[in-house]
Design an enzyme around this catalytic site. Structure first.
Site, PDB file in Angstrom:
ATOM      1  N   ASP A 190       0.897  -1.104  -0.185  1.00 34.43           N
ATOM      2  CA  ASP A 190      -0.127   0.051  -0.220  1.00 34.43           C
ATOM      3  C   ASP A 190       0.890   1.201   0.003  1.00 34.43           C
ATOM      4  O   ASP A 190       2.007   1.277   1.010  1.00 34.43           O
ATOM      5  CB  ASP A 190      -0.885  -0.258   1.339  1.00 34.43           C
ATOM      6  CG  ASP A 190      -2.233   0.892   1.045  1.00 34.43           C
ATOM      7  OD1 ASP A 190      -2.776   0.900   0.353  1.00 34.43           O
ATOM      8  OD2 ASP A 190      -1.988   1.866   2.236  1.00 34.43           O
ATOM      9  N   GLU A 244       2.002  -0.447  -5.108  1.00 37.54           N
ATOM     10  CA  GLU A 244       0.808   0.550  -5.465  1.00 37.54           C
ATOM     11  C   GLU A 244       1.653   1.766  -5.656  1.00 37.54           C
ATOM     12  O   GLU A 244       1.904   2.748  -4.507  1.00 37.54           O
ATOM     13  CB  GLU A 244      -0.081   0.901  -4.175  1.00 37.54           C
ATOM     14  CG  GLU A 244      -1.265   1.636  -4.802  1.00 37.54           C
ATOM     15  CD  GLU A 244      -2.038   2.149  -3.733  1.00 37.54           C
ATOM     16  OE1 GLU A 244      -2.886   2.931  -3.941  1.00 37.54           O
ATOM     17  OE2 GLU A 244      -1.513   2.523  -2.400  1.00 37.54           O
TER      18      GLU A 244
HETATM   19  C1  NOJ Z   1      -4.568   2.663  -1.078  1.00 34.99           C
HETATM   20  C2  NOJ Z   1      -5.467   2.118  -0.802  1.00 34.99           C
HETATM   21  O1  NOJ Z   1      -5.793   1.150  -1.916  1.00 34.99           O
HETATM   22  C3  NOJ Z   1      -6.769   2.742  -0.454  1.00 34.99           C
HETATM   23  O2  NOJ Z   1      -7.803   1.948  -0.258  1.00 34.99           O
HETATM   24  C4  NOJ Z   1      -6.402   3.454   0.868  1.00 34.99           C
HETATM   25  O3  NOJ Z   1      -7.509   4.440   1.380  1.00 34.99           O
HETATM   26  C5  NOJ Z   1      -4.962   4.193   0.898  1.00 34.99           C
HETATM   27  N1  NOJ Z   1      -4.056   3.502   0.370  1.00 34.99           N
HETATM   28  C6  NOJ Z   1      -4.597   4.587   2.278  1.00 34.99           C
HETATM   29  O4  NOJ Z   1      -4.071   3.454   2.956  1.00 34.99           O
END
Ligand code: NOJ
Length: 502
Positions: A190, A244
């Site tokens: 993440d 990500e």
């Molecule tokens: C990316 C995640 O996919 C999302 O759902 C989340 O709100 C943010 N990161 C913060 O963790």
């Protein structure tokens, strides 16, 4: 050289809260996923990615983790998790789990200690704030009762860790080990370009998700992934990590997937491209030139579902385009990430009542931004209300499903030749069958305006983003189409897979 499993894998994202509820509380859970693993096997994916199921107050759907080594009782237990991994592996499905290293929940014991003045250096506490904004709207700083402020790039319930403190590194290495020992095949990281913030926390002009700014993409973050890579490589079974990384700059993306860093990174430029042959071709070219192993994704739990996105100018065209984009994506070299429900052609649910909404984006923007609940509505498995088979009995799901979900349910589409579900199944089965014959490379063929023709060995993919039907490339036979051809021509908003006639 052997091809690692993840290079061409199709990974299915399970947003755990919304996939399948076995316990009957209206919220998806691990036991619900287990019941549906045969469905995923039959769909033809190679792996599943589970969004966070860890103990959490759910201020951000579980991306606010209070205990990195547990399962929230709402989702089950560690035993349920172990059983899920075993069963998935028996069915030939790999399992990726989410790791959330940029921030914890404010309920995490470390943050609770920090509030009491113990170990504050694990987070980012300051006497004064800067002008950074939270990604979820509003300031990125919240004041504690003793006057100091702490940084949170997301909700106040998600304090950012201080990665300049070695203890944080050790903790996450241990967390990774914990799940690796339980048999996971990899991690989705993440906010992978977060973690480090520029020394001195300088003010910013525009902190939106740009590749490199004082807020994101600091060079030190790559050291973390080098260390994680060494750890992953020390386990047998090709364990992997996908980051990500929000950047529209392919060269910046490439820095995360250097040979000693992450195996993969999401490629959001593809997801952000409009319905346009020129835009798609540019993203494909830039991606293939920049990264050794590409990934592709059209939807996830943070963005408007692509059926709805591609129908912004012409709502009637959304589904046809979504299916055409899928066929195109699955014909590209590299790995593809699917988001639960796209195989049913689910649209974004845009008319959720305000009192049902749960996304912190909706609350922090004071209702100005709808937030992401519209792509998180529970999956319709059957035609029956109230939950369309999502929960047992007469239980209402945690987010209301629109009536239109009955027609889109698995039950309604299963075995119906021209349904979206069967289109996905055919495409995934054919991709698997052709895998051995197809080189990783791609070549463009001449094509009419608004249309893409590309080839990979014996396979040719044609996508028509133009305004009228076009002729197919000559000397080919049709393998699969995303929608009907018209008198042998490829209509607009349609894609086709062809084989060179021998
Ligand atoms: C990316 C995640 O996919 C999302 O759902 C989340 O709100 C943010 N990161 C913060 O963790």
């Amino acid at each position: 050289m052997d091809i690692p499993w993840w290079r061409d894998a199709v990974v299915y994202e399970i947003y755990v809260r919304s996939f399948a509820d076995a316990s009957g509380d209206g919220v998806g859970d691990l036991a619900g996923i287990r019941e549906r693993l045969p469905y995923l096997r039959r769909l033809g994916v190679d792996a599943i990615w589970l969004t966070p199921f860890y103990p959490s107050p759910m201020a951000d759907g579980g991306y606010d983790v209070a205990d990195y080594r547990g399962v929230d009782p709402m989702f089950g237990s560690l035993d349920d998790f172990d059983a899920l991994v075993t069963q998935a592996h028996e069915l030939g499905l790999r399992v990726l789990v989410d790791v959330v290293p940029n921030h914890s929940s404010s309920a995490h014991p470390w943050f609770q200690e920090a509030l009491r003045g113990v170990g504050r250096d694990r987070y980012i506490f300051r006497d004064h704030t800067n002008n950074w904004k939270s990604t979820f709207s509003g300031p990125a700083w919240t004041q504690t009762p003793d006057g100091q402020y702490y940084l949170h790039l997301f909700a106040p319930e998600q304090p950012d860790f201080n990665w300049r403190n070695r203890e944080v590194h050790e903790e996450f290495l241990d967390v990774l080990r914990f799940w690796l020992e339980r048999g996971v095949d990899g991690f989705r990281i993440d906010v992978a370009m977060g973690l480090y913030k520029a020394e001195g926390l300088p003010d910013v002009g525009d902190q939106s998700f740009t590749s490199v700014s004082p807020v994101w993409g600091q060079p030190e973050v790559h050291g973390v992934y080098r260390e994680w890579r060494r750890l992953l490589d020390s386990y047998p079974g090709e364990r992997m990590a996908v980051g990500e990384v929000w950047t529209d700059d392919a060269e910046d993306l490439a820095r995360y997937v250097r040979p000693d860093e992450l195996h993969q990174s999401f490629n959001f430029a593809w997801l952000e491209a409009p319905w346009s042959a020129t835009a798609f071709r540019k993203v494909i070219d830039d991606t293939l030139a920049a990264v050794p192993y590409a990934t592709w994704v059209l939807s996830n739990h943070d963005v408007v579902r692509h059926r709805t996105r591609y129908g912004t100018d012409d709502p009637g065209a959304g589904l046809a385009r979504a299916r055409a984009a899928l066929l195109t994506m699955l014909a590209l070299p590299g790995s593809a990430y699917l988001y639960q429900g796209e195989e049913l052609g689910l649209p974004e649910v845009t008319d959720l009542p305000d009192d049902a909404r749960q996304d912190p984006i909706f609350f922090r923007s004071k209702g100005e931004l709808p937030g992401r609940d519209g792509c998180r509505v529970p999956i319709p498995w059957t035609v029956d209300p109230p939950s369309h088979g999502f929960s047992p009995g007469g239980v209402e799901p945690w987010l209301p499903q629109p009536e239109s979900f009955a027609e889109l349910s698995v039950e309604k589409q299963e075995g119906v030749a021209d349904s979206t579900l069967e289109c996905y199944r055919r495409a995934l089965a054919l991709r698997r069958a052709l895998a051995g014959e197809i080189p990783y490379t791609l070549e463009w063929l001449d094509s009419p305006e608004g249309v893409l023709f590309f080839t990979r060995g014996p396979l040719i993919c044609a996508l028509n983003c133009g305004t009228g039907p076009v002729h197919l490339p000559e000397h080919t036979e049709v393998l699969l189409t995303s929608g009907p051809l018209k008198r042998g021509l490829l209509p607009q908003d349609t894609a086709v897979w062809l084989r060179r006639a021998s």
